[in-house]
Design a protein around this motif. Sequence first.
Motif, PDB file in Angstrom:
ATOM      1  N   VAL A 413       0.849  -1.198   0.000  1.00  0.00           N
ATOM      2  CA  VAL A 413       0.000   0.000   0.000  1.00  0.00           C
ATOM      3  C   VAL A 413       0.879   1.239   0.000  1.00  0.00           C
ATOM      4  O   VAL A 413       1.804   1.356   0.821  1.00  0.00           O
ATOM      5  CB  VAL A 413      -0.921   0.011   1.240  1.00  0.00           C
ATOM      6  N   ALA A 414       0.609   2.153  -0.947  1.00  0.00           N
ATOM      7  CA  ALA A 414       1.316   3.434  -1.001  1.00  0.00           C
ATOM      8  C   ALA A 414       0.288   4.549  -0.959  1.00  0.00           C
ATOM      9  O   ALA A 414      -0.771   4.458  -1.591  1.00  0.00           O
ATOM     10  CB  ALA A 414       2.165   3.527  -2.265  1.00  0.00           C
ATOM     11  N   TYR A 415       0.594   5.610  -0.213  1.00  0.00           N
ATOM     12  CA  TYR A 415      -0.377   6.693  -0.068  1.00  0.00           C
ATOM     13  C   TYR A 415       0.349   7.981   0.282  1.00  0.00           C
ATOM     14  O   TYR A 415       1.532   7.979   0.645  1.00  0.00           O
ATOM     15  CB  TYR A 415      -1.414   6.368   1.003  1.00  0.00           C
ATOM     16  N   SER A 416      -0.387   9.093   0.162  1.00  0.00           N
ATOM     17  CA  SER A 416       0.127  10.402   0.553  1.00  0.00           C
ATOM     18  C   SER A 416      -0.934  11.101   1.394  1.00  0.00           C
ATOM     19  O   SER A 416      -2.138  10.935   1.171  1.00  0.00           O
ATOM     20  CB  SER A 416       0.452  11.266  -0.671  1.00  0.00           C
ATOM     21  N   LEU A 417      -0.469  11.899   2.376  1.00  0.00           N
ATOM     22  CA  LEU A 417      -1.359  12.671   3.247  1.00  0.00           C
ATOM     23  C   LEU A 417      -0.956  14.133   3.196  1.00  0.00           C
ATOM     24  O   LEU A 417       0.234  14.452   3.014  1.00  0.00           O
ATOM     25  CB  LEU A 417      -1.274  12.177   4.699  1.00  0.00           C
ATOM     26  N   ASP A 418      -1.937  15.041   3.373  1.00  0.00           N
ATOM     27  CA  ASP A 418      -1.581  16.444   3.555  1.00  0.00           C
ATOM     28  C   ASP A 418      -1.281  16.681   5.035  1.00  0.00           C
ATOM     29  O   ASP A 418      -1.346  15.757   5.865  1.00  0.00           O
ATOM     30  CB  ASP A 418      -2.675  17.373   3.030  1.00  0.00           C
TER      31      ASP A 418
END
Length: 993
Positions: A413-418
Motif C-alpha cells: 500500500v502506497a499513499y500520501s497525506l496532507d
Amino acid sequence: MEETLAAAAEIAAPGLQKEPLPLLYFQELLEHSMEPMLLIAGEGELLYVNKALEELAGKPRATLLQEGVSAVFPFSGGGFPSIATVFGADGTFSDTLSLLHPVEGGIPVKVNARTFFGPGGQAVASVYLKDLRPSLEAQEKIVGQQETLKVALTDLQQVLENLVDMICTFDLDGNLLHINKICEKILGYSPEELVGRHYREFIHPEDITSTQGDTQELQQTQVTYHFRNRYLHKNGSMVYLSWTSSLVKEGGKVYCIARDITSMIPAEEIRLENESRLQALLQEGFEMIAVIDEKGVFKFVSGSVKNVLGYAPEELVGMDAFTQVHPDDVAHLLEQHRQVLNGQNLLFSPFRCKNRRGAWRWLESRAVNCFHNPTINGIIVNSRDVTERLQTQRQLERSEKMYKSLFDFNPDVAYSLDTNGRFTSVNKVAVELMQMPEEEILNRHFNEFAQLDYVEHNERQFQRVLRGEAITTESSLLNANQEEVFYTFTEIPILIDGEVVGVHGLAKDITHVKRQQLLLEETAKRLNNILESIKDAFFTLDQEWRFTYVNPEFEKTMKARKEDLVGRKITEVYDPAIFEPFYRQFQRAVGKRAPIHFEEYSTYLNSWLSVTVYPSEEGFSVYVKGINSRKRAEAELKKLSLVASKTVNSVYITDEEARIEWVNDGFTRLTGYTLEEVVGRKPGDFLASPATQANVFSIREKLAIEKPFVQEVENMSKSGEVYWSKLDVTPILDEHSGGAKKFIVIETEITGQKKAEEERVRLTDELLRRNRHLEQFTYIVSHNLRSPVANVLGLTSLLMGTEDREMQLTVTDKLRHTAKGLDTIIRDLNDLLSLQGGLLEAREKISLPEIVEQALLSLPNESYQHVTIDLNGIQEIISVRSFMNSILSNLLTNAVKYRSLERPLDIKVTARLEEASNLLCLSVSDNGLGINLEKEEKNLFGLYKRFHFHVAGRGLGLYLVKMQAEALGGAVNVQSKPGVGSTFNVFVNVAES
C-alpha cells in the motif's frame, strides 16, 4: 280559434295584403316567433300561447291553456276582470309586470297588448311580452363599472400626487400648466408658485441652450428620453434632473416626467474615473484583449498587445487572427471559434501564436460571444502568454510520471497525506485493501478508517512525522465491509525548503498473522467466559463420570463448591436412588453417542428441570435449566385456549419462533385456514399480502423485544380476498428467566375503518388541489384585471378631456381593444370556474375512439398532413367526458398552432392502460417547433405562460390540461426538443371512483 287568429292578423296588418293569405301562414308566423305571444279572452281565458311563451313561463302549453292567465300573471287571479278595464278606453295596454315561473319565481317582462273583437263580437286581447332580465343585468353591470371607474380615477389621482418623480404639463410656449406636489420637495417651490411661469426662469443659465435644443428635438420626434439639465432650487442650490417628455400636438401640450438624479452625479463621476483607469489597464497590462468578427478578423486590439506579442494595435486591426496561429493549431482553433459563434463561452486550450520577431509563443485565451451587444458586435478574446508556464508544467509532468510509476506499481500500500492528515493519493493496492472506490478515500482523514482503540496512537505517530521524523509502527482499520484489517506502516515527511508539506506512507497487510495470534489469545478467554456466564447450571464429566468442571450457577443451585466436586464421581456425591431417572438418561446419551434432551421433576430440588446431554470423546457435558415458570405458563395456556376458542375475533398462539401452535374458530372464519393447515407455520409466510411483505420483518423484530405491541397489517385470506387487521400481540413471559416463550395474538378485522381513512386522505388531497386552484383564480383577479381597468380609466379621462373628433375616434378604438382584452380575461376566469364545476360531474362510461375522433374533427383539414391513432384496443373508459374532451382538444390545438413551417405536420395519438394502477396514459406527439425544456420546464404548465409568440394565444391551455389531469387523479409530463417536436403524456385514473 282559427277565426280569432284571422281577426288578429287582420288587425295587425289591415288592408296591407293584396289578397287574403292562408291562415296557416299566420299560425306558422306566431308559432315560430322569438317573442312570447298569447291571446286572452275577456274573462282571462287563454285562447292561444306560442312556443316562445312556453319556454319563458316554464310550463307546457296544455297546462297554460288549462290554468288561464293566472298561470302567467299571478296578480290577475282568475283572469283580467275585463278587456276595457285592463286595457283602457283606447284598447291598448303597456306596462312592466312580473311573470310567474315555477322555478325562478317572478320574471320581469314588458307587456304590450291590444284589444280587438273576434267572430261573434267576442273581446279578445293580443299580448306581446319581452323578457327584461338581460337589459336589467346589463344596466346593473354598467352601474357597477361606473362606480369602479370613479374609484380607480380617485386612486390614480392619489398615485400621481404621491409619486417621487415630478409629473408636469407645459404648453407649446414652455409655460407650466400643471405639476404634482413633489415639486416642493425637489425644487422648494409649491405648485402654485410654479404654474403659469416659463421653465427658463428656473433653469441654470448654462443649461438653457441645451434645454431649447431638446425642445426642438421634441417637436420633430414627439418623444425624448433621459435629457438632463440643472434647475435652481429655491434655496439657490443646483438640482440635477432627468427628463422624459412627450408632445401631444392635438392637445397642444407637452407631458413630462422629471426624476431627481442629484445623488447619482458623484457616482457617475466615479464611474468615469474608473473607465479612465480601465483604459490604462488595457494599454499597460500583460493580458491582451481583442475583439474579432465572425470571420476571425481583428476589430479591436488593446495596447497591451505590445507587451504580449510586440505588435502595435494598429498593425493587427483588420488582420485575420488565424494567419498568426501555428498551422498545426489552426484546425482545432477554428472548431473552437465555431462553438463560440454558436453561443458557447470557451476557455481555449493553449495554442501557438507568432510574435513580431517571428518566434512562436504559447497563448491561453478565453472567448465570449458578444454579438448580442450592439456596442461590441463581436467576440471578446482575452489572451495571455503561458509559454514559460507550459515549459515548467512539462518538466513537472515528467517528474510526476516517474514518481507515479513507483507509486502505482508498488506491491504494498502506497499513499500520501496532507498536513491535516487527509489522503491526497492512494495506489490500487490501497483501494483493494480498503475495498472501496478511490474517490471515497481521498480527502478523508486517516483516522476515519481507524479502529477506535488505535485513534490516539495513530495521531501521536502522525504528529511525530509532522515534526520531521520517519516512523514505523502497527495499527488497525475498518474496510468498506466493516472488516478489521491489521497492518504495519512506515511514514516519512515530505520536506520543501525545510518545511513539512505532506507525508508519504507505505503499509503492509498483516491481518492474517495478527488474527491467528489474537485467536489463540482470545479462545481460552472466550471459552472460560462463556462457561462462567451461563445463567443455568452446567457441568462436565469425564468417561468415568468424574466432575471436570462446574459453573457458578451449578454451585449455587446444588449448594456445593467447585473445589469439593472436581475429580469426584457424580454417583458418589449425589445418591443414585434419588437421581436414578437422570443417571438413566445420561447412560442413554453415552450409549447413543448423540445429544439428547429430556424434562424431569427433581424431588431433591422440588423443581421441574430441562436437561440436555452432549456426549464427546472426553466424556459428556450437561446443561440444566429450571422450567417451573414454563410449566405454569403451559397450564395457563390451556385455560386461555378454552376462552379464546369461544371468542368472535381471530385468536392464535405461537411459540417463541412465531410458529402457530393453536387457532380458534374465529381465525378459520376470517382467513379460511384450519388449525391442521397452519400448525408449525409462521402467519407472515401465508397471510401477508404483497403490500405487507415489508412489514413482516418489522413484526418479527418487535417479537424479539418481548413486549406487547399493536400492529396494523394488510392480509390475504385463503380465497385470495385482501383485508385489513389489527394485531394485539401479547408475550407470555417466563417468570424465572424473563424469556418470552409464547405469544397470544388477537386479530380484529378493520377493513371498513381503513377504507374510511383512505377516503379521508383522498378528500384532503382534493381540498388542497382546489385551494391551489383558488389561489390561481385570485391571482388573475388581483393582477390581470388591473392593467386593462387602468387603461380604461386613463382612456376615459382622455376622452372626457378632449373635443377633437379624431382624438375621440382614436381613444374609442383603443377603448374597444382594451375591452376585448378585459373580455378575454373574464372568459379565462369562466374557464377556470368551469374547471372547478367540472369536478362535480359524475364519471361515466365514454368511448375513447369517439372522444379522439371528435377532437380531430375540430381541427382544420389543411392544418396537418397525417394523423396516426393507436389506442391499443381500448374502447370504453370511465371518466369525466368534458375533461377528456378539453384535454385532447387543447393538446391537438397546440400541435396545430405551433407546427413547424419547414415540414408538414404529423400527429400521433396513442393510449395504453396500466391495469395495476388503473391509470390511462394518453399521449399526443407532433413534429412541430418543440420546447426548450432546460429553460422553460419550470413554467411549462403555469398560468399565462407562453413560449412561442409568433401566433396568438393566452397561455391557458397547458394549465387547464394539468389541472384537469390532476382532478382526474393523474398527472402530465412532456418530452420535447426544439426543432424536433413534443410528446405530452397525460395520465388519468379511469377507476369507477
